[in-house]
Design a protein around this motif. Structure first.
Motif, PDB file in Angstrom:
ATOM      1  N   HIS A  22      -8.163  -6.214  11.808  1.00 48.41           N
ATOM      2  CA  HIS A  22      -7.082  -7.229  12.048  1.00 48.41           C
ATOM      3  C   HIS A  22      -6.520  -7.253  10.468  1.00 48.41           C
ATOM      4  CE1 HIS A  22      -9.030  -8.461  15.894  1.00 48.41           C
ATOM      5  NE2 HIS A  22      -7.864  -7.938  16.124  1.00 48.41           N
ATOM      6  N   PHE A  23      -7.250  -6.857   9.475  1.00 47.02           N
ATOM      7  CA  PHE A  23      -7.059  -6.618   7.964  1.00 47.02           C
ATOM      8  C   PHE A  23      -6.896  -8.014   7.585  1.00 47.02           C
ATOM      9  CE2 PHE A  23      -4.899  -3.176  10.194  1.00 47.02           C
ATOM     10  CZ  PHE A  23      -5.501  -2.101   9.529  1.00 47.02           C
ATOM     11  N   ASP A  24      -7.719  -8.798   7.999  1.00 45.21           N
ATOM     12  CA  ASP A  24      -8.008 -10.176   7.594  1.00 45.21           C
ATOM     13  C   ASP A  24      -9.459 -10.611   6.999  1.00 45.21           C
ATOM     14  OD1 ASP A  24      -9.312  -9.772   9.804  1.00 45.21           O
ATOM     15  OD2 ASP A  24      -8.582 -11.584  10.949  1.00 45.21           O
ATOM     16  N   GLY A  25     -10.078  -9.621   6.538  1.00 50.80           N
ATOM     17  CA  GLY A  25     -11.363  -9.714   5.559  1.00 50.80           C
ATOM     18  C   GLY A  25     -10.866  -9.676   4.293  1.00 50.80           C
TER      19      GLY A  25
ATOM     20  N   THR B 262      -1.217  -1.737   0.764  1.00 51.59           N
ATOM     21  CA  THR B 262      -1.976  -2.950   0.280  1.00 51.59           C
ATOM     22  C   THR B 262      -2.050  -4.077   1.310  1.00 51.59           C
ATOM     23  OG1 THR B 262      -0.114  -3.991  -0.661  1.00 51.59           O
ATOM     24  CG2 THR B 262      -1.143  -2.336  -2.039  1.00 51.59           C
ATOM     25  N   ARG B 263      -2.797  -5.242   0.849  1.00 51.80           N
ATOM     26  CA  ARG B 263      -2.288  -6.591   1.422  1.00 51.80           C
ATOM     27  C   ARG B 263      -1.145  -6.946   1.206  1.00 51.80           C
ATOM     28  NH1 ARG B 263      -6.088 -10.207   3.424  1.00 51.80           N
ATOM     29  NH2 ARG B 263      -8.259  -9.363   2.178  1.00 51.80           N
ATOM     30  N   GLY B 264      -0.469  -7.703   1.933  1.00 53.62           N
ATOM     31  CA  GLY B 264       0.986  -8.147   1.818  1.00 53.62           C
ATOM     32  C   GLY B 264       0.735  -9.213   1.050  1.00 53.62           C
ATOM     33  N   LEU B 265       1.848  -9.812   0.543  1.00 52.67           N
ATOM     34  CA  LEU B 265       2.021 -11.038  -0.351  1.00 52.67           C
ATOM     35  C   LEU B 265       2.763 -11.969   0.574  1.00 52.67           C
ATOM     36  CD1 LEU B 265       2.960  -9.612  -3.633  1.00 52.67           C
ATOM     37  CD2 LEU B 265       0.836 -10.538  -3.120  1.00 52.67           C
ATOM     38  N   GLY B 266       2.572 -13.471   0.283  1.00 51.91           N
ATOM     39  CA  GLY B 266       3.271 -14.413   0.903  1.00 51.91           C
ATOM     40  C   GLY B 266       3.266 -14.495   2.582  1.00 51.91           C
ATOM     41  N   ASP B 267       4.450 -14.423   3.009  1.00 55.54           N
ATOM     42  CA  ASP B 267       4.291 -14.129   4.662  1.00 55.54           C
ATOM     43  C   ASP B 267       3.545 -13.327   5.417  1.00 55.54           C
ATOM     44  OD1 ASP B 267       6.065 -16.503   4.107  1.00 55.54           O
ATOM     45  OD2 ASP B 267       7.870 -15.369   4.928  1.00 55.54           O
ATOM     46  N   ASP B 268       3.174 -12.265   4.379  1.00 55.78           N
ATOM     47  CA  ASP B 268       2.733 -11.023   4.974  1.00 55.78           C
ATOM     48  C   ASP B 268       1.167 -10.858   4.236  1.00 55.78           C
ATOM     49  OD1 ASP B 268       4.910  -9.992   6.307  1.00 55.78           O
ATOM     50  OD2 ASP B 268       5.568  -9.087   4.463  1.00 55.78           O
TER      51      ASP B 268
ATOM     52  N   ASN C  59      17.943   5.312   4.332  1.00 54.28           N
ATOM     53  CA  ASN C  59      17.978   4.853   2.845  1.00 54.28           C
ATOM     54  C   ASN C  59      16.891   5.306   2.103  1.00 54.28           C
ATOM     55  OD1 ASN C  59      16.231   2.834   3.473  1.00 54.28           O
ATOM     56  ND2 ASN C  59      17.981   1.149   3.232  1.00 54.28           N
ATOM     57  N   GLY C  60      15.646   5.460   3.003  1.00 52.70           N
ATOM     58  CA  GLY C  60      14.510   6.212   2.397  1.00 52.70           C
ATOM     59  C   GLY C  60      13.654   5.014   2.111  1.00 52.70           C
ATOM     60  N   LEU C  61      14.192   3.666   2.176  1.00 50.36           N
ATOM     61  CA  LEU C  61      12.954   2.647   1.776  1.00 50.36           C
ATOM     62  C   LEU C  61      12.523   2.044   2.975  1.00 50.36           C
ATOM     63  CD1 LEU C  61      15.600   0.837  -0.791  1.00 50.36           C
ATOM     64  CD2 LEU C  61      13.751   2.413  -1.338  1.00 50.36           C
ATOM     65  N   THR C  62      11.082   2.113   2.878  1.00 47.20           N
ATOM     66  CA  THR C  62      10.295   1.593   4.128  1.00 47.20           C
ATOM     67  C   THR C  62       9.191   0.436   3.756  1.00 47.20           C
ATOM     68  OG1 THR C  62      10.355   4.002   5.023  1.00 47.20           O
ATOM     69  CG2 THR C  62       8.694   2.430   5.563  1.00 47.20           C
ATOM     70  N   TYR C  63       9.288  -0.595   4.615  1.00 42.04           N
ATOM     71  CA  TYR C  63       8.264  -1.809   4.527  1.00 42.04           C
ATOM     72  C   TYR C  63       7.774  -1.817   5.817  1.00 42.04           C
ATOM     73  CZ  TYR C  63       6.307  -6.002   3.146  1.00 42.04           C
ATOM     74  OH  TYR C  63       5.482  -7.269   2.707  1.00 42.04           O
ATOM     75  N   ILE C  64       6.606  -1.645   6.018  1.00 41.73           N
ATOM     76  CA  ILE C  64       5.947  -1.460   7.305  1.00 41.73           C
ATOM     77  C   ILE C  64       4.884  -2.576   7.483  1.00 41.73           C
ATOM     78  CG2 ILE C  64       4.698  -0.307   9.262  1.00 41.73           C
ATOM     79  CD1 ILE C  64       6.258   2.254   7.808  1.00 41.73           C
ATOM     80  N   GLY C  65       5.011  -3.718   8.283  1.00 40.86           N
ATOM     81  CA  GLY C  65       3.769  -4.618   8.510  1.00 40.86           C
ATOM     82  C   GLY C  65       2.976  -4.244   9.553  1.00 40.86           C
ATOM     83  N   ILE C  66       1.645  -4.024   9.248  1.00 33.79           N
ATOM     84  CA  ILE C  66       0.603  -3.704  10.377  1.00 33.79           C
ATOM     85  C   ILE C  66      -0.414  -4.916  10.548  1.00 33.79           C
ATOM     86  CG2 ILE C  66      -1.358  -2.148  11.081  1.00 33.79           C
ATOM     87  CD1 ILE C  66       0.142   0.018   9.238  1.00 33.79           C
ATOM     88  N   ASP C  67      -0.335  -5.165  11.992  1.00 33.39           N
ATOM     89  CA  ASP C  67      -1.219  -6.421  12.233  1.00 33.39           C
ATOM     90  C   ASP C  67      -2.836  -6.020  12.667  1.00 33.39           C
ATOM     91  OD1 ASP C  67       0.741  -8.531  12.061  1.00 33.39           O
ATOM     92  OD2 ASP C  67       1.848  -7.344  13.035  1.00 33.39           O
TER      93      ASP C  67
END
Length: 592
Positions: free
Chosen positions: A156-159, A180-186, A325-333
C-alpha cells in the motif's frame, strides 16, 4: 557669434545632461531593465462589426445524485449533470479546505484523515462561469479495503520506505520519469511523474508471478491507480523472461491486457467497451485460471478471455502512457501479486551508455558475485543487429534476447540481457557509474540504449557499499494546473461542419470554439478571437467565478473580410497568473 555658439553649445550640453538624467531614472538600461508587462488574467467583453458573440443564458441546474465513496484517507465524489465544468469544494468544520475545478462528473480528494467527517459541495459551472446552487453531502473516509486475502504480496506504499526498491523498479526512456512517494495530498501514495512524450514507462515487479493451480485459479495481479486518465492507457504485461521495457511488439508469449478510459482488451478477445471512471482510483484485478482470463474493475468483472498461458513464471510489468502533451502524473494506491518470492536485492549503481570515456579513477562493485544487465535497445537502422554485445571497461560480453525466440525488428523496443562476472562491474568516475556500450552484429553500429538496469547477486561474505548505489530521486510534486484544450471548427447556416474551412459564399458563418477539460483544470478567465492578428471578439467567462471548459459559437460575417486565406487564432486566458495562456489557430479561406 562666439557667445551665441557657446550658449547654444551650453544649451545642448544642458539638454543632453537632462536627457541622460531622465534615462538614468526612467528609461531602461542594462542596469535598470524595463518592468515586465503585466500578466493577463482577465478578458474584457469586445465585439467588432464583423462578429456577433454569445451571451450568458440561464444558470445551470444543481448536480444530482451526489455520492461520496469513502476509502483509506480519501473520498471519491461522483454526481450526475451535463454542464461543461464543476466546482468541487471540500469543507472541514465549516472552513473550505480545498477547491477543485473539473470537467468530468467525478473526482477524488486524497490525504484526508479517516476520523474526520468532511462536507463536499458541488456546483455546476457553465461556459461563462455561472454557477448553480450547490449539492452537498457529508462523510468520513474509511480505513476498510477490499478483500486482499488471495494476494501473497500487497504493497500500500504506506511504509517507511516507499517505493521499496527491493520490490519495485521503474523502467523508462533516458530517465524521462521518476517514481517516488508523493507530496502533500499524495503523501500516502506512490507517484510516477513523467515527461516522456508518447512513450510508455513501466513499473516492474522484482517478484515474479509464479503460476500454481489452486482450485482452478493459477494466479492474479492487482493495481489500484488513477491511470488511465481521459487520454492515455494502462497496460498489464506478464512477460516470460527478464524484460523491463517493451512496446507494441512484445516478446513472444507475453500476456498483455490494455486498458483505456473507455475500453479493455484481453489476449484472444475483442475490445470491450466500459463506462469511464476517470479522475478516480480504480482497482484492476487480472485473474488467471485454467480455463482462461478475467479482468475485474472494483470487484465487477468487465472482460474475459479463453487465453491460458503456456509458461509458469513471468515478469509483471505495469505500463503507463500519458496524454498527448506527454506529461504524466500517476497515483498508485496498491499493487498485489499472488506470489511473494522476491529475490535478494543489492542496490544497483548508476548506468550510462552516453558517457563511455575511460575514467582515471575506477573501482569494482563491492559485495556482489556478479549480475545480469537488463537493457532495452532500439534503432531505425534496417540492418542485421543480432547478435548483440556489451562493452564494459574494454571487455565485450554477449547479450541475448530477454525472451527466447524474440526477433529484433527496427523501430521497436527490444529487451536484451547480458550476464556479467564480478570483475566486469567496473564503476568509473566520481559518480561511480557503470559505463556500457551496446553493439550490433556490425560493430560500427550501436543501437540506442533506452533503459538499462542491473540485477546483482549478493556475496554473502562481504557487504555492498552504499556509496556505490544510485541515489533515490526526490519526491515528485503534482504538475501545475493547465487550461482545458481548445479546438475550433466552422459551421454553415444549417449548423453543418464546413470541410477544410473553405467558405463557399460571402455570407454569415459560425465559428464554434470548444474547450474540453480533464479531472483538474486551471480557471478560465475568458476567450479572445483574432483574425490576422486583429482582435475581433473577447468573451469573458467570469460571471460568478472562472469557467472550466465549454462551447462558444461566434457568428462571423465573411463578407467583412478580404477574399483569400486568413489566419484565425483563439487565445484562452487563465485567472491564474502562473498558468500560461492557451492558443489554437486555423486557416480559413473566403471566396471572391
Amino acid at each position: 557669434m562666439l557667445r551665441r555658439a557657446g550658449y547654444v553649445a551650453g544649451g545642448l550640453v544642458l539638454v543632453a545632461g537632462a536627457v541622460v538624467a531622465l534615462r538614468n531614472v526612467d528609461a531602461p538600461s542594462e542596469q535598470n531593465p524595463p518592468p515586465p508587462a503585466p500578466i493577463q488574467t482577465t478578458v474584457k467583453e469586445f465585439v467588432n462589426e464583423a462578429a456577433v458573440a454569445p451571451k450568458p443564458g440561464a444558470r445551470p441546474e444543481r448536480p444530482a445524485n451526489l455520492t461520496l465513496i469513502p476509502g483509506p484517507h480519501r473520498l471519491q465524489v461522483t454526481w450526475a449533470a451535463k454542464t461543461p465544468g464543476y466546482e468541487v469544494q471540500l469543507r472541514g468544520d465549516g472552513d473550505v479546505l480545498r477547491t477543485r475545478l473539473v470537467a468530468g462528473n467525478a473526482m477524488q480528494f486524497d490525504g484526508l484523515e479517516n476520523t474526520v467527517e468532511y462536507q463536499v459541495d458541488v456546483r455546476a459551472v457553465d461556459s461563462f462561469g455561472q454557477r448553480s446552487e450547490p449539492s452537498t453531502a457529508r462523510k468520513r473516509p474509511s480505513a476498510n479495503r477490499p478483500d486482499e486475502s488471495r494476494y501473497a504480496l500487497v504493497d500500500h506504499f504506506d511504509g517507511p520506505v516507499a517505493p521499496d526498491p527491493a520490490r519495485w523498479r521503474l523502467a523508462n526512456n533516458a530517465a524521462c520519469a521518476r517514481m517516488t512517494r508523493g507530496l502533500g495530498d499524495d503523501s500516502r501514495r506512490l507517484v510516477i511523474s513523467a515527461a516522456c512524450g508518447n512513450e510508455s514507462v513501466a513499473l516492474r515487479s522484482r517478484t515474479p508471478l509464479q503460476l500454481k493451480d489452486i482450485g482452478g485459479e493459477l494466479g492474479r495481479m492487482m493495481i489500484e491507480t488513477d491511470c488511465p486518465a481521459k487520454d492515455g492507457s494502462l497496460v498489464l504485461d506478464l512477460v516470460p523472461g527478464p524484460a523491463d521495457l517493451i512496446d507494441t511488439s512484445p516478446p513472444p508469449g507475453t500476456l498483455r491486457v490494455k486498458i483505456t478510459a473507455d475500453s479493455v482488451t484481453l489476449p484472444g478477445a475483442d475490445a470491450v467497451a466500459i463506462p469511464p471512471k476517470t479522475g478516480l482510483s480504480v482497482r484492476w484485478e487480472l485473474v488467471l485460471r485454467t480455463d482462461g482470463l478475467s479482468l475485474w474493475r472494483d470487484g465487477t468483472k468487465v472482460a474475459a478471455s479463453g487465453f491460458v498461458p503456456t509458461w509458469t513464471t513471468a515478469t509483471p510489468l505495469f505500463g503507463f502512457t500519458g496524454p498527448p502533451n506527454g506529461l504524466t502524473y500517476i497515483g498508485i494506491d496498491a499493487i498485489g501479486l499472488s506470489s511473494a518470492d522476491t529475490p535478494p536485492f543489492v542496490a544497483p549503481p548508476r548506468i550510462t551508455s552516453t558517457n563511455i570515456s575511460r575514467a582515471a579513477n575506477t573501482e569494482l562493485m563491492a559485495g556482489v558475485l556478479g549480475g545480469q544487465l537488463r537493457m532495452t535497445v532500439r534503432t531505425t537502422i534496417r540492418e542485421q543487429m543480432m547478435p548483440f554485445t556489451v562493452e564494459i571497461a574494454g571487455r565485450a560480453f554477449p547479450a541475448r534476447p530477454a525472451v527466447e525466440g524474440h526477433v529484433f525488428a527496427p523501430s521497436y523496443r527490444f529487451p536484451i540481457v547480458a550476464d556479467l562476472p564480478a570483475d566486469a562491474l567496473v564503476l568509473s568516475g566520481d559518480r561511480r557509474e557503470l559505463r556500457i556500450t551496446v553493439r550490433g552484429a556490425n560493430p560500427a553500429i550501436s543501437p540506442v540504449v533506452q533503459h538499462a538496469e542491473l540485477e546483482l547477486i549478493p556475496d554473502p561474505a562481504t557487504k555492498p557499499s552504499p556509496n556505490q548505489a544510485e541515489p533515490p530521486p526526490e519526491p515528485a510534486a503534482r504538475p501545475a494546473l493547465m487550461l482545458a484544450s481548445f479546438d475550433t471548427q466552422f459551421l454553415d447556416a444549417a449548423g453543418q461542419k464546413i470541410e477544410n474551412n473553405e467558405i463557399m459564399s460571402r455570407s454569415r458563418v459560425v465559428l464554434e470554439v470548444n474547450a474540453d477539460g480533464g479531472s483538474a483544470q486551471a480557471g478560465l478567465a475568458g476567450v479572445e478571437i483574432f483574425v490576422d492578428n486583429k482582435r475581433i471578439v473577447g468573451i469573458p467567462t467570469m460571471v460568478d467565478g472562472p469557467a472550466v471548459a465549454g462551447q462558444w459559437r461566434v457568428a462571423l460575417n465573411s463578407g467583412a473580410f478580404e477574399p483569400g486565406p486568413h489566419i484565425l487564432e483563439v487565445k484562452a486566458v487563465s485567472t491564474d497568473p502562473n498558468v500560461a495562456p492557451g492558443f489554437t489557430n486555423t486557416t480559413w479561406s473566403i471566396p471572391r
